[in-house]
Design a protein around this motif. Structure first.
Motif, PDB file in Angstrom:
ATOM      1  N   MET A  44       0.834  -1.178   0.000  1.00 40.39           N
ATOM      2  CA  MET A  44       0.000   0.000   0.000  1.00 40.39           C
ATOM      3  C   MET A  44       0.881   1.244   0.000  1.00 40.39           C
ATOM      4  N   SER A  45       0.580   2.191  -0.865  1.00 38.79           N
ATOM      5  CA  SER A  45       1.411   3.388  -0.944  1.00 38.79           C
ATOM      6  C   SER A  45       0.919   4.461   0.016  1.00 38.79           C
ATOM      7  N   GLN A  46       1.840   5.329   0.367  1.00 41.01           N
ATOM      8  CA  GLN A  46       1.504   6.466   1.197  1.00 41.01           C
ATOM      9  C   GLN A  46       0.748   7.485   0.361  1.00 41.01           C
ATOM     10  N   ALA A  47       0.076   8.399   1.046  1.00 46.60           N
ATOM     11  CA  ALA A  47      -0.591   9.499   0.368  1.00 46.60           C
ATOM     12  C   ALA A  47      -0.163  10.802   1.028  1.00 46.60           C
TER      13      ALA A  47
ATOM     14  N   ARG B 126       1.346  13.813   5.477  1.00 46.55           N
ATOM     15  CA  ARG B 126       1.528  12.433   5.021  1.00 46.55           C
ATOM     16  C   ARG B 126       0.519  11.535   5.734  1.00 46.55           C
ATOM     17  N   PHE B 127      -0.066  10.604   4.968  1.00 41.51           N
ATOM     18  CA  PHE B 127      -0.975   9.587   5.499  1.00 41.51           C
ATOM     19  C   PHE B 127      -0.451   8.204   5.117  1.00 41.51           C
TER      20      PHE B 127
ATOM     21  N   ALA C 256      -0.329  10.182  -4.365  1.00 41.22           N
ATOM     22  CA  ALA C 256       0.087   8.870  -3.882  1.00 41.22           C
ATOM     23  C   ALA C 256       1.557   8.688  -4.224  1.00 41.22           C
ATOM     24  N   ALA C 257       2.276   8.061  -3.322  1.00 39.12           N
ATOM     25  CA  ALA C 257       3.705   7.825  -3.549  1.00 39.12           C
ATOM     26  C   ALA C 257       4.048   6.377  -3.258  1.00 39.12           C
TER      27      ALA C 257
END
Length: 95
Positions: free
Chosen positions: A1-4, A59-60, A94-95
């Motif tokens: 799962m990527s960070q947002a 950041r999430f 998204a990263a």
């Protein structure tokens, strides 16, 4: 799962109301694992024109967390204050 990342670019219209908004918004991030990465002021543009002099990056852990934060009752309750205090563009990455 990527960070947002939620990036807010803003022009403050009412500093007192903006300070009130800022004092409340951080608590709304906690249930969604959000953390303030940085706040800053535009110093120079290397390319193009950005009409907003201020920026914030949050950041999430995931896009779902970022979306949950923005849709939460706690954050939604702050939006009228934010709209009075500043012109804000919020964008999610998204990263």
């Amino acid at each position: 799962m990527s960070q947002a990342f939620v990036v807010g670019q803003m022009t403050v219209k009412h500093p007192e109301k903006w300070a009130q908004y800022r004092s409340q918004v951080l608590a709304t991030l906690v249930p969604f694992g959000g953390e303030l990465v940085f706040r800053g002021e535009q110093v120079q543009s290397f390319s193009g024109v950005n009409p907003h002099p201020d920026i914030v990056v949050i950041r999430f852990p995931s896009l779902a967390d970022a979306q949950g934060w923005h849709a939460s009752a706690a954050y939604q309750a702050l939006i009228p204050l934010r709209q009075e205090a500043a012109d804000v563009v919020l964008t999610t990455y998204a990263a």
